[in-house]
Design an enzyme around this catalytic site. Structure first.
Site, mmCIF file in Angstrom:
data_model
loop_
_atom_site.group_PDB
_atom_site.id
_atom_site.type_symbol
_atom_site.label_atom_id
_atom_site.label_comp_id
_atom_site.label_asym_id
_atom_site.label_seq_id
_atom_site.Cartn_x
_atom_site.Cartn_y
_atom_site.Cartn_z
ATOM 1 N N HIS A 187 6.235 -13.694 0.758
ATOM 2 C CA HIS A 187 5.007 -14.245 1.317
ATOM 3 C C HIS A 187 4.667 -13.659 2.690
ATOM 4 C CE1 HIS A 187 8.261 -17.496 1.407
ATOM 5 N NE2 HIS A 187 8.423 -16.795 2.500
ATOM 6 N N ASN A 228 15.478 -8.061 0.252
ATOM 7 C CA ASN A 228 14.748 -9.286 0.547
ATOM 8 C C ASN A 228 13.918 -9.064 1.812
ATOM 9 O OD1 ASN A 228 14.652 -12.485 -0.005
ATOM 10 N ND2 ASN A 228 14.633 -12.095 2.192
ATOM 11 N N LYS A 256 0.845 -1.196 0.000
ATOM 12 C CA LYS A 256 0.000 0.000 0.000
ATOM 13 C C LYS A 256 0.876 1.240 0.000
ATOM 14 C CE LYS A 256 -1.365 2.350 3.251
ATOM 15 N NZ LYS A 256 -1.147 3.748 3.784
#
Length: 409
Positions: free
Chosen positions: A268, A282, A256
């Site tokens: 994930h 990462n 967002k």
């Protein structure tokens, strides 16, 4: 091309089933706008009563210097520019005062000024003149418009596998070579670049999807996705999310109002909100960018090649410099310098021989005797007490064995 010699008039139609038809959204555009775009001139809209008084209605809005006036209806969005052009040519060739359409009419403007009454037509046409009068006709008209859109994109080299289950709004742009699989809803001003692969089950609105991007079973709103990036499955890109090239936005990731630099991986179960990430970062599993304190939103800035370990919390506002490493489980509230390792968690403490976990009986002979699972009538219970303590009180013959209870070793 706009024909400046035409007056365009759209009669607003209401019906008992759907109410005002002009504003009904049909694949990304109000129905009245479909009619106006087919006419290709700015149109005046007036209400369509049973009898239209020319002097009170039309004469006030018509431009007498324009020789032709086309009167159409707001509930016939399938009408095409080709049909209107044919009617205008027919009016000129036949030297007629008017050419009646199945729903609508083309007039000489001077002839309209000679009339006093105009009787609007009832919806009776078919094909591109089919009027939307109820939910069933709205469905038919929508399906016809949808197939026109799909035919347009297929003709331009877009690969569409299933016409029955693909929904694309009228203003969507898709470049040649893109693949659109079934069960996709592509809405608004979305642009899909060449060779993108839109896998089944996506909803995207007002997005830009770069070349060779793969989007799988995800929701995207007002976002940009750079070339060679993979999104999903089950990702959620909320408005103002910018994802760079060659990124990986994985399953159950929510973005967002953020910028994700080229080559980043958010694989994930993470939330990135009000943040800016540099290149090749990462973001581990379960990372949360905590951007809200209950009153205000704050921004986090992350440099290039930063590694954020699993289950970390980034408490905004905070800055994490290039090549920093955030240890898993850390809650980061202060700035992290370049190439630093940030560990923000309590030290592990082991308490031996702790028997507070009733669902993990200790091992050994003593434990086997003291801790047993006792199956009762209402289910299985287990605790730190012995079998005799867990057994129900009452008749030992009836309670220790049989249907009422059974000891499980």
């Amino acid at each position: 091309m706009v024909n400046l010699g035409i007056n365009g008039v759209i009669l607003r139609v209401k019906n008992n089933s759907l109410g005002e038809t002009r504003s009904l959204n049909l694949l990304g555009k109000p129905m009245e706008k479909w009619v106006e775009d087919a006419l290709r001139v700015p149109c005046h809209t007036i209400e369509a009563p049973t009898v239209l008084d020319i002097s009170d209605k039309l004469k006030q809005i018509l431009d007498k210097t324009k020789p032709i006036t086309v009167v159409l209806y707001s509930d016939t969005p399938l009408i095409t520019t080709k049909t209107i052009d044919v009617a205008i040519r027919q009016l000129a060739n036949q030297k007629a005062d008017a050419v009646k359409l199945p729903r609508g009419c083309v007039y000489k403007t001077e002839y309209l000024f000679e009339l006093t009454k105009l009787f609007p037509q009832e919806p009776a046409g078919g094909g591109e003149f089919e009027a939307v009068t109820d939910g069933e006709s709205l469905s038919r008209v929508t399906d016809s418009a949808r197939r026109r859109i799909l035919n347009f994109h297929s003709g331009n080299g877009v690969i569409i596998f299933d016409y029955h289950n693909t929904f694309i709004d009228c203003d969507v742009i898709i470049e040649r070579g893109a693949i659109i699989e079934p069960y996709n809803f592509i809405k608004g001003k979305t642009v899909i670049k060449a060779y993108a692969h839109i896998m089944p089950g996506n909803f995207m609105e007002n997005c830009i999807i770069g070349e060779n991007v793969t989007v799988d079973s995800s929701r995207l709103y007002n976002s940009f996705v750079g070339a060679e990036t993979r999104v999903g499955p089950f990702a959620y890109l909320r408005p103002n999310s910018v994802v760079g090239r060659s990124c990986r936005i994985g399953d159950y990731v929510e973005l967002k109002n953020c910028v994700i630099g080229d080559g980043c991986k958010v694989s994930h179960l993470s939330y990135v909100g009000d943040a800016e990430l540099g290149r090749e970062c990462n973001v581990g599993c379960g990372v949360v960018f905590a951007n809200y304190d209950g009153k205000n939103k704050y921004k986090s800035v992350v440099g290039n090649r930063v590694f954020i370990g699993s289950n970390a919390n980034i408490i905004a506002p905070v800055h994490i410099a290039d090549r920093a490493f955030i240890a898993a489980g850390s809650t980061v509230t202060d700035e992290v310098p370049t190439e630093a390792l940030a560990i923000a968690r309590a030290r592990q403490t082991n308490i031996p021989h702790w028997k507070g976990n009733m669902y993990a009986p200790p091992l050994g002979e003593e434990g086997d005797e003291q801790f047993k699972l006792v199956q009762l009538e209402n289910g299985i219970i287990d605790g730190s007490a012995s079998e005799s303590a867990n057994a129900p009180q009452g008749d030992s013959q009836g309670d220790s064995q049989g249907d009422n209870g059974e000891t499980l070793e």
